[in-house]
Design an enzyme around this catalytic site. Structure first.
Site, PDB file in Angstrom:
ATOM      1  N   ASN A  11      26.667   2.502 -55.658  1.00 48.82           N
ATOM      2  CA  ASN A  11      26.880   1.516 -54.501  1.00 48.82           C
ATOM      3  C   ASN A  11      27.640   0.214 -55.085  1.00 48.82           C
ATOM      4  O   ASN A  11      27.206  -0.572 -55.882  1.00 48.82           O
ATOM      5  CB  ASN A  11      25.431   1.085 -53.959  1.00 48.82           C
ATOM      6  CG  ASN A  11      25.786   0.159 -52.747  1.00 48.82           C
ATOM      7  OD1 ASN A  11      26.543  -0.712 -52.689  1.00 48.82           O
ATOM      8  ND2 ASN A  11      24.644   0.482 -51.775  1.00 48.82           N
ATOM      9  N   HIS A  14      28.434  -4.845 -53.843  1.00 48.21           N
ATOM     10  CA  HIS A  14      28.236  -6.343 -54.358  1.00 48.21           C
ATOM     11  C   HIS A  14      29.364  -6.689 -55.292  1.00 48.21           C
ATOM     12  O   HIS A  14      29.649  -7.816 -55.483  1.00 48.21           O
ATOM     13  CB  HIS A  14      26.809  -6.435 -55.268  1.00 48.21           C
ATOM     14  CG  HIS A  14      25.695  -6.253 -54.412  1.00 48.21           C
ATOM     15  ND1 HIS A  14      25.598  -7.121 -53.164  1.00 48.21           N
ATOM     16  CD2 HIS A  14      24.706  -5.624 -54.096  1.00 48.21           C
ATOM     17  CE1 HIS A  14      24.379  -6.877 -52.403  1.00 48.21           C
ATOM     18  NE2 HIS A  14      23.964  -5.756 -52.988  1.00 48.21           N
ATOM     19  N   HIS A  47      27.420   0.193 -47.811  1.00 52.53           N
ATOM     20  CA  HIS A  47      26.834  -0.253 -46.687  1.00 52.53           C
ATOM     21  C   HIS A  47      27.756  -1.237 -45.719  1.00 52.53           C
ATOM     22  O   HIS A  47      28.025  -2.310 -46.216  1.00 52.53           O
ATOM     23  CB  HIS A  47      25.366  -0.715 -47.040  1.00 52.53           C
ATOM     24  CG  HIS A  47      24.625  -1.106 -45.897  1.00 52.53           C
ATOM     25  ND1 HIS A  47      23.274  -1.631 -46.082  1.00 52.53           N
ATOM     26  CD2 HIS A  47      24.707  -0.898 -44.485  1.00 52.53           C
ATOM     27  CE1 HIS A  47      22.808  -1.743 -45.106  1.00 52.53           C
ATOM     28  NE2 HIS A  47      23.790  -1.444 -44.019  1.00 52.53           N
ATOM     29  N   ARG A  49      27.767  -3.389 -43.098  1.00 53.15           N
ATOM     30  CA  ARG A  49      26.536  -4.065 -42.292  1.00 53.15           C
ATOM     31  C   ARG A  49      27.313  -4.567 -41.138  1.00 53.15           C
ATOM     32  O   ARG A  49      28.491  -4.995 -41.014  1.00 53.15           O
ATOM     33  CB  ARG A  49      25.991  -5.404 -43.078  1.00 53.15           C
ATOM     34  CG  ARG A  49      25.089  -4.732 -44.352  1.00 53.15           C
ATOM     35  CD  ARG A  49      24.337  -5.594 -45.048  1.00 53.15           C
ATOM     36  NE  ARG A  49      23.243  -6.463 -44.361  1.00 53.15           N
ATOM     37  CZ  ARG A  49      21.981  -5.871 -44.420  1.00 53.15           C
ATOM     38  NH1 ARG A  49      21.754  -5.282 -45.488  1.00 53.15           N
ATOM     39  NH2 ARG A  49      21.155  -6.319 -43.620  1.00 53.15           N
ATOM     40  N   ARG A  53      28.951  -8.884 -44.270  1.00 55.88           N
ATOM     41  CA  ARG A  53      28.489  -9.853 -45.419  1.00 55.88           C
ATOM     42  C   ARG A  53      29.296  -9.309 -46.653  1.00 55.88           C
ATOM     43  O   ARG A  53      29.660 -10.163 -47.619  1.00 55.88           O
ATOM     44  CB  ARG A  53      27.223 -10.177 -45.473  1.00 55.88           C
ATOM     45  CG  ARG A  53      26.477  -8.973 -46.136  1.00 55.88           C
ATOM     46  CD  ARG A  53      24.989  -9.529 -46.195  1.00 55.88           C
ATOM     47  NE  ARG A  53      24.501  -9.503 -45.232  1.00 55.88           N
ATOM     48  CZ  ARG A  53      22.814  -9.414 -44.972  1.00 55.88           C
ATOM     49  NH1 ARG A  53      22.202  -9.480 -46.127  1.00 55.88           N
ATOM     50  NH2 ARG A  53      22.530  -9.897 -43.800  1.00 55.88           N
ATOM     51  N   GLU A  74      26.322   3.973 -45.674  1.00 58.75           N
ATOM     52  CA  GLU A  74      25.100   3.506 -45.389  1.00 58.75           C
ATOM     53  C   GLU A  74      25.389   3.007 -43.972  1.00 58.75           C
ATOM     54  O   GLU A  74      26.064   2.021 -44.107  1.00 58.75           O
ATOM     55  CB  GLU A  74      24.470   2.558 -46.231  1.00 58.75           C
ATOM     56  CG  GLU A  74      23.879   3.342 -47.472  1.00 58.75           C
ATOM     57  CD  GLU A  74      23.344   2.207 -48.599  1.00 58.75           C
ATOM     58  OE1 GLU A  74      23.305   1.277 -48.205  1.00 58.75           O
ATOM     59  OE2 GLU A  74      22.974   2.814 -49.513  1.00 58.75           O
ATOM     60  N   THR A 104      18.552  -8.112 -47.889  1.00 60.70           N
ATOM     61  CA  THR A 104      19.017  -6.580 -48.374  1.00 60.70           C
ATOM     62  C   THR A 104      18.015  -5.815 -47.585  1.00 60.70           C
ATOM     63  O   THR A 104      17.119  -6.095 -46.576  1.00 60.70           O
ATOM     64  CB  THR A 104      18.665  -6.238 -50.008  1.00 60.70           C
ATOM     65  OG1 THR A 104      19.082  -4.847 -50.300  1.00 60.70           O
ATOM     66  CG2 THR A 104      17.304  -6.842 -50.247  1.00 60.70           C
ATOM     67  N   THR A 105      18.117  -4.460 -47.543  1.00 64.19           N
ATOM     68  CA  THR A 105      17.659  -3.522 -46.790  1.00 64.19           C
ATOM     69  C   THR A 105      16.043  -3.608 -47.194  1.00 64.19           C
ATOM     70  O   THR A 105      15.637  -2.682 -48.237  1.00 64.19           O
ATOM     71  CB  THR A 105      18.084  -1.968 -46.596  1.00 64.19           C
ATOM     72  OG1 THR A 105      19.475  -2.124 -46.559  1.00 64.19           O
ATOM     73  CG2 THR A 105      17.453  -1.236 -45.588  1.00 64.19           C
ATOM     74  N   GLU A 155      16.408   9.866 -47.822  1.00 59.07           N
ATOM     75  CA  GLU A 155      16.300   9.133 -49.227  1.00 59.07           C
ATOM     76  C   GLU A 155      15.041   8.014 -49.209  1.00 59.07           C
ATOM     77  O   GLU A 155      14.707   7.395 -48.289  1.00 59.07           O
ATOM     78  CB  GLU A 155      17.702   8.007 -49.085  1.00 59.07           C
ATOM     79  CG  GLU A 155      17.558   7.223 -50.469  1.00 59.07           C
ATOM     80  CD  GLU A 155      18.915   6.609 -50.727  1.00 59.07           C
ATOM     81  OE1 GLU A 155      19.982   7.247 -50.309  1.00 59.07           O
ATOM     82  OE2 GLU A 155      19.091   5.613 -51.511  1.00 59.07           O
ATOM     83  N   HIS A 194      17.194   2.210 -54.162  1.00 67.09           N
ATOM     84  CA  HIS A 194      16.970   0.626 -53.863  1.00 67.09           C
ATOM     85  C   HIS A 194      16.122   0.181 -55.129  1.00 67.09           C
ATOM     86  O   HIS A 194      14.968   0.525 -55.393  1.00 67.09           O
ATOM     87  CB  HIS A 194      16.169   0.345 -52.450  1.00 67.09           C
ATOM     88  CG  HIS A 194      16.051  -0.619 -51.943  1.00 67.09           C
ATOM     89  ND1 HIS A 194      17.372  -1.233 -51.173  1.00 67.09           N
ATOM     90  CD2 HIS A 194      15.695  -2.159 -52.520  1.00 67.09           C
ATOM     91  CE1 HIS A 194      17.283  -2.635 -50.992  1.00 67.09           C
ATOM     92  NE2 HIS A 194      16.257  -3.286 -51.870  1.00 67.09           N
ATOM     93  N   GLY A 195      16.756  -0.814 -55.668  1.00 68.35           N
ATOM     94  CA  GLY A 195      16.157  -1.575 -56.744  1.00 68.35           C
ATOM     95  C   GLY A 195      16.130  -0.870 -58.027  1.00 68.35           C
ATOM     96  O   GLY A 195      15.583  -1.530 -59.174  1.00 68.35           O
TER      97      GLY A 195
END
Ligand code: PXP
Length: 252
Positions: A11, A14, A47, A49, A53, A74, A104-105, A155, A194-195
């Site tokens: 992903n 960022h 993603h 959004r 952002r 996403e 975040t999600t 997921e 995630h994470g």
């Protein structure tokens, strides 16, 4: 039995976060996507959004055009995002919950509670040949709801596991293992994300039913210290080692 291959989706959101901090073009998320592929990513995740952002509409257009690996978009289940997905036809679309105020999600989709609202999105994406995945908590009720909606993929949100410590962490891992088994029983392809970081990826990679991990924030953060190539290669090696160990195939 040989282990099922485990794909890594990188992903690159960022990279765009850093670019947008100055409003220019550097660093370019498409360049990061190409570097991620060169380092061993099987696919790229981004993603888009609602508030733009990080990833922009133009990033999605360029990722779809310039990266020759599966793109996993996403997106929130909105008409705006659906139109964008149908325009660019990514390999996959992962429906995620989205609130403007969250950083975040923060949790999975409530597929059970929102089934009537989600159904047309699953159907229209699927009809366009886009593989639909639903981002859910590791909760059997949510998996059953995903199955009823006709989504081929779920997921699992593994953020709670990644953040927990001690006995709570073991308990969270137990939920993920059980959910991955339930997904298989229901005939759903199972992804996780995630994470995830170097310290948490192994236990999830070892779950045989999980066939794809989507990882972003940690990899981009770690790239500050050793470069993107090195952070992805290390993640890939940890995944592959845990996968092989999970099926008794680890080499010494
Ligand atoms: N999978 C999904 C569905 C996500 O929403 C995210 C975060 O955008 C990720 C994976 C990647 O999470 P992280 O950036 O924490 O690795």
């Amino acid at each position: 039995m040989p282990a099922r291959p485990l794909r890594l989706g990188v992903n690159i959101d960022h990279v765009a976060t850093i670019r947008n901090a100055r409003g220019g073009r550097h660093p370019d998320p498409v360049r990061a996507a190409l570097a991620a592929v060169a380092a061993g990513a099987d696919g790229i995740t981004a993603h888009l959004r609602e508030d733009r952002r990080h990833i922009s509409d133009d990033d999605i257009a360029r990722l779809a055009r310039e990266v020759d690996r599966p793109l996993n978009l996403e997106m929130a289940a909105t008409e705006e995002m659906l139109a964008i997905a149908l325009r660019h036809r990514p390999h996959a679309a992962c429906l995620v919950p989205e609130k403007r105020e969250e950083r975040t999600t923060e949790g999975g989709l409530d597929v059970k509670g929102m089934a009537p609202a989600l159904a047309p999105f699953v159907a229209r994406l699927g009809a366009a040949g886009i593989r639909v995945s639903l981002f859910v908590e590791p909760d059997p009720a949510q998996l059953e709801a995903a199955k009823r909606l006709g989504a081929p993929v779920v997921e699992l949100h593994v953020g709670a596991y990644c953040e927990a410590e001690g006995a709570a962490r073991t308990a969270q891992l137990g939920r993920i293992v059980a959910a991955a088994r339930a997904a298989e029983t229901l005939g759903l392809e199972c992804h996780a994300g995630h994470g995830l970081g170097f310290d948490s990826v192994g236990a999830v990679a070892a779950i045989p039913q999980v066939v794809e991990l989507n990882i972003g924030h940690f990899l981009i953060g770690e790239a500050i210290f050793g470069g993107l190539d090195s952070s992805i290669k290390r993640m890939r090696a940890l995944m592959d080692r845990a996968r092989a160990a999970g099926t008794g195939q680890a080499s010494a």
